[in-house]
Design an enzyme around this catalytic site. Structure first.
Site, PDB file in Angstrom:
ATOM      1  N   CYS A  86       0.823  -1.263   0.074  1.00  0.00           N
ATOM      2  CA  CYS A  86      -0.066   0.036   0.177  1.00  0.00           C
ATOM      3  C   CYS A  86       1.016   1.421   0.044  1.00  0.00           C
ATOM      4  CB  CYS A  86      -1.010  -0.105   1.282  1.00  0.00           C
ATOM      5  SG  CYS A  86      -1.843  -1.440   1.209  1.00  0.00           S
ATOM      6  N   CYS A 209     -13.951   1.538   6.379  1.00  0.00           N
ATOM      7  CA  CYS A 209     -13.065   0.825   5.614  1.00  0.00           C
ATOM      8  C   CYS A 209     -12.936   1.748   4.306  1.00  0.00           C
ATOM      9  CB  CYS A 209     -13.419  -0.346   5.377  1.00  0.00           C
ATOM     10  SG  CYS A 209     -13.993  -1.390   6.769  1.00  0.00           S
ATOM     11  N   SER A 210     -11.692   1.556   3.607  1.00  0.00           N
ATOM     12  CA  SER A 210     -11.506   1.890   2.349  1.00  0.00           C
ATOM     13  C   SER A 210     -11.939   0.898   1.339  1.00  0.00           C
ATOM     14  CB  SER A 210      -9.863   2.222   2.014  1.00  0.00           C
ATOM     15  OG  SER A 210      -9.042   1.248   2.313  1.00  0.00           O
ATOM     16  N   ILE A 212     -12.329  -1.278  -2.471  1.00  0.00           N
ATOM     17  CA  ILE A 212     -11.606  -1.637  -3.448  1.00  0.00           C
ATOM     18  C   ILE A 212     -11.572  -0.617  -4.807  1.00  0.00           C
ATOM     19  CG2 ILE A 212     -11.138  -3.340  -5.156  1.00  0.00           C
ATOM     20  CD1 ILE A 212     -10.523  -4.667  -2.484  1.00  0.00           C
ATOM     21  N   HIS A 336      -8.745   3.308  -2.429  1.00  0.00           N
ATOM     22  CA  HIS A 336      -7.259   3.025  -2.201  1.00  0.00           C
ATOM     23  C   HIS A 336      -6.735   2.080  -3.507  1.00  0.00           C
ATOM     24  CE1 HIS A 336      -3.665   2.020  -0.131  1.00  0.00           C
ATOM     25  NE2 HIS A 336      -3.982   1.078   0.528  1.00  0.00           N
TER      26      HIS A 336
END
Lengths: 388, 142
Positions: A86, A209-210, A212, A336
């Protein structure tokens, strides 16, 4: 060492994109060249591409050459790909920085790109398992959410951090993203929406949450002389630091609410820049999950250990507070696309420090920080300034 | 031709593929083993073929207790990888001072607690492409 500055930046639309890997390279490259008058592809001496898993998601390796050809760049000094899960984008910026500072190049593009979404969603998530240890972690079905959930559980138990305080990170970043046309999510979110969203991994809910996300971002770095020739408003790299605690979950600090590598990376960057955390006007931090942003407040020195929950609840990480954290909407709001994230963070600091951030502008922003991590134990921090 | 996919998330465990084969051979027999460094004597989890303390690559196998306690856990309901079902209880299990990452099989997700006692419960997963059985070091609540 020579001084190095950002002289251009551009970001593609982030989201579930009807676009190929190469389409995303074109979009970010075009946006970056459009934002950098006086620079054409033939002028760029080097290209570093941050990208994590095109072998899995686009059946493609050899991607720095693919991107150079797509953009008409003919590298004469540097051509490389960086893969550090990441944090790949910021790791790429550090390479370009070092090359220019050492005098090996004068003008280098760093481009981050990822095409994560696949025809089947659970396959896209399976691919994310390549970022943890196959033999001891991924074989059990581990991806990122349970890792960060363990940190959230521990932070709540040790410091009384509440589910509502975690949710406020989601509210803030979704709200910021609503002012960013390139964000994955642009509708904002209320506290009730975040608290009622689907449970992913206890205690982390969907809006904490980030997602997909597909996307790309590019920045141009230049030596001092080249930067001053190209623009009156370069954004200077003032400091950088990187530190690792470990790779496997069981190699990290026994208390997952403590991320000492982030503290060490930040201290190195602050020392190099000659500044402290309270001088930072805006910070793009790696909120892959809400708990990561809370722990970042503590390890970056914006507040003391254990006080991140009250810090966000009091609005101290929002406009009008101590430091504006994630004005572009963070990973939770923007999404992300792994390799693109660190570069997009730098692009946001670039427009903020030039006063070009429009509805997201942080008043009188002169010092900006980016923080990018790969898991809880691997951290990269950059500090940028309006002054060299 | 149908949609083409190929990925195997499980380790290759047979002697022809890994130095750590002995770990998996003992696991198939219900034993939890790891390596002790032949240079400095350090016992590590997970097993390894190179000692980070003394740089030796000599090691011997030792059995750990087949029981431990839950050090930390989370229950994942959604967003699991293809081929993995939820709810899934991921846990850090403390065994003889080592932290071991694993899953708890057969557990009531709402009843798991930090400090709870668990026991090794080797989990058979897909055979490798040559038909060798494969096992993972999972745990169950005792």
């Amino acid at each position: 060492m020579r001084k190095v500055a950002l002289v251009g930046a551009g970001v593609s639309k982030f989201g579930v994109r009807k676009a190929t890997y190469r389409d995303l390279v074109w979009e970010a490259g075009k946006a970056c060249f459009d934002a950098t008058p006086g620079v054409l592809p033939k002028d760029v001496e080097g290209l570093v591409v941050g990208s994590v898993m095109p072998e899995r998601t686009a059946f493609q390796s050899h991607i720095s050459s693919l991107a150079a050809e797509a953009l008409g760049i003919r590298p004469s000094a540097l051509s490389a790909r960086t893969e550090h899960m990441c944090a790949s984008g910021t790791v790429g910026i550090r390479y370009a920085y070092a090359f220019i500072a050492a005098g090996l190049a004068d003008l280098v593009m760093v481009l981050g790109v990822e095409k994560l979404n696949q025809p089947s969603g659970d396959e896209a998530i399976l691919n994310m398992g390549t970022g943890v240890d196959r033999e001891w972690e991924a074989a059990f079905g581990l991806t990122a959410p349970p890792c960060f959930a363990l940190a959230a559980q521990r932070h709540m138990a040790a410091y009384g951090t509440s589910e509502e305080q975690l949710a406020l990170v989601g509210v803030k970043n979704h709200t910021h993203a609503a002012k960013n046309p390139n964000a994955h999510f642009t509708k904002g979110a209320t506290l009730e929406q975040v608290l009622c969203s689907r449970m992913i991994s206890t205690p982390l809910r969907l809006f904490m949450c980030s997602p997909i996300t597909d996307g790309a971002a590019a920045v141009l770095l230049a030596s001092e002389d080249r930067a001053r020739a190209l623009t009156d408003t370069p954004v200077w790299i003032r400091g950088t630091g990187q530190a690792l605690d470990g790779f496997q979950l069981t190699s990290l600090h026994e208390d997952y609410a403590h991320w000492p590598a982030m503290r060490r990376a930040a201290q190195a960057a602050y020392a190099m820049a000659g500044v402290g955390p309270h001088e930072v006007d805006l910070a793009e931090v790696h909120d892959c999950f809400a708990i990561a942003e809370l722990i970042a407040y503590e390890e970056l020195g914006f507040c003391r250990k254990g006080e991140a929950g009250p810090f966000v609840a009091a609005g101290r990480s929002d406009y009008g507070g101590d430091v504006v954290v994630n004005p572009r909407g963070g990973l939770i709001g923007c999404g992300h696309p792994l390799g693109a994230t660190g570069v997009a963070q730098a692009a946001e600091v670039f427009v903020q420090l030039r006063g070009e951030a429009g509805a997201r502008q942080v008043t009188d922003a002169s010092l900006g920080l980016t923080h990018n991590n790969s898991g809880m134990g691997e951290h990269v921090v950059m500090i940028y300034g309006r002054e060299p | 031709m149908s949609y083409f996919r190929a990925i195997d998330p499980f380790p290759l465990e047979s002697a022809e593929h890994t130095k750590l084969h002995e770990f998996y051979a003992r696991l198939a027999g219900g034993r939890l083993a790891t390596t002790r460094c032949g240079g400095c004597g350090a016992t590590t989890w997970p097993p390894r073929g190179f000692c980070p303390e003394c740089a030796s690559d000599r090691f011997e196998w030792v059995d750990l207790p087949a029981e431990g306690t839950v050090h930390a856990f989370t229950v994942q309901d959604a967003g699991l990888p293809a081929g993995f079902d939820g709810p899934r209880v991921f846990a850090i299990v403390k065994v003889a001072g080592h932290r071991i990452f694993s899953i708890l099989t057969g557990a009531d997700p709402g009843a798991v607690r930090v400090g709870q006692r668990v026991a090794l419960a080797p989990l058979r997963v897909a055979d490798d492409p040559r038909g060798h059985p494969r096992w993972l070091p999972a745990f169950r609540v005792t």
